[in-house]
Design a protein around this motif. Structure first.
Motif, PDB file in Angstrom:
ATOM      1  N   LYS A  87       1.854  -9.353  -2.292  1.00 43.90           N
ATOM      2  CA  LYS A  87       1.865  -8.142  -3.098  1.00 43.90           C
ATOM      3  C   LYS A  87       0.468  -7.518  -3.136  1.00 43.90           C
ATOM      4  N   LYS A  88      -0.535  -8.349  -3.310  1.00 40.60           N
ATOM      5  CA  LYS A  88      -1.924  -7.880  -3.330  1.00 40.60           C
ATOM      6  C   LYS A  88      -2.308  -7.265  -1.979  1.00 40.60           C
ATOM      7  N   ASP A  89      -1.947  -7.941  -0.898  1.00 42.60           N
ATOM      8  CA  ASP A  89      -2.241  -7.427   0.445  1.00 42.60           C
ATOM      9  C   ASP A  89      -1.541  -6.093   0.711  1.00 42.60           C
ATOM     10  N   ALA A  90      -0.298  -5.981   0.263  1.00 44.01           N
ATOM     11  CA  ALA A  90       0.462  -4.744   0.468  1.00 44.01           C
ATOM     12  C   ALA A  90      -0.178  -3.580  -0.273  1.00 44.01           C
ATOM     13  N   LYS A  91      -0.619  -3.827  -1.509  1.00 47.55           N
ATOM     14  CA  LYS A  91      -1.284  -2.773  -2.277  1.00 47.55           C
ATOM     15  C   LYS A  91      -2.578  -2.342  -1.608  1.00 47.55           C
ATOM     16  N   ALA A  92      -3.324  -3.303  -1.111  1.00 47.64           N
ATOM     17  CA  ALA A  92      -4.588  -2.988  -0.429  1.00 47.64           C
ATOM     18  C   ALA A  92      -4.326  -2.175   0.837  1.00 47.64           C
ATOM     19  N   ALA A  93      -3.291  -2.527   1.558  1.00 46.28           N
ATOM     20  CA  ALA A  93      -2.950  -1.806   2.785  1.00 46.28           C
ATOM     21  C   ALA A  93      -2.552  -0.371   2.474  1.00 46.28           C
ATOM     22  N   LEU A  94      -1.803  -0.165   1.400  1.00 43.62           N
ATOM     23  CA  LEU A  94      -1.402   1.180   1.019  1.00 43.62           C
ATOM     24  C   LEU A  94      -2.601   2.023   0.597  1.00 43.62           C
ATOM     25  N   LYS A  95      -3.538   1.415  -0.119  1.00 41.35           N
ATOM     26  CA  LYS A  95      -4.735   2.138  -0.545  1.00 41.35           C
ATOM     27  C   LYS A  95      -5.584   2.550   0.644  1.00 41.35           C
ATOM     28  N   SER A  96      -5.648   1.699   1.656  1.00 44.36           N
ATOM     29  CA  SER A  96      -6.469   2.026   2.820  1.00 44.36           C
ATOM     30  C   SER A  96      -5.866   3.156   3.664  1.00 44.36           C
ATOM     31  N   LYS A  97      -4.547   3.384   3.534  1.00 46.80           N
ATOM     32  CA  LYS A  97      -3.894   4.471   4.270  1.00 46.80           C
ATOM     33  C   LYS A  97      -4.165   5.827   3.631  1.00 46.80           C
ATOM     34  N   LYS A  98      -4.481   5.834   2.342  1.00 50.19           N
ATOM     35  CA  LYS A  98      -4.675   7.103   1.610  1.00 50.19           C
ATOM     36  C   LYS A  98      -6.020   7.697   1.839  1.00 50.19           C
TER      37      LYS A  98
END
Length: 98
Positions: A87-98
């Motif tokens: 879950k933490k990794d997924a959130k970080a990945a989404l933030k890096s796309k923005k």
């Protein structure tokens, strides 16, 4: 936006530039039903949750499958540390796309 925050469906729909048919059909709600919710009728909790997923979180519910939920529930109960890390990794990945 927190999961407990009440969503003003009419305001959200207008911000998205959608008419009632476009907005509510993505949730499986008729235009007339959506109109009633926008006019103040109590919106059932499942509809509120779908509204949040589809129009706030931008999740395409057409792509979500039952097995996805089964995997999430399995990880949450049987492997909580792994679930937390993913879950933490997924959130970080989404933030890096923005």
């Amino acid at each position: 936006m927190k999961a407990t925050d009440k969503i003003d469906a009419r305001e959200l729909r207008r911000k998205l530039g959608m008419n009632q048919q476009q907005f509510w059909s993505k949730l499986g709600v008729t235009q007339s039903g959506g109109s009633r919710y926008e006019s103040g009728r109590n919106m059932p909790r499942p509809v509120q949750q779908l509204l949040r997923l589809v129009h706030v979180e931008q999740i395409d519910i057409q792509k979500v499958k039952r097995e996805d939920f089964e995997v999430v529930e399995y990880l949450r109960s049987a492997k909580p540390a792994l679930f937390k890390d993913l879950k933490k990794d997924a959130k970080a990945a989404l933030k890096s796309k923005k």
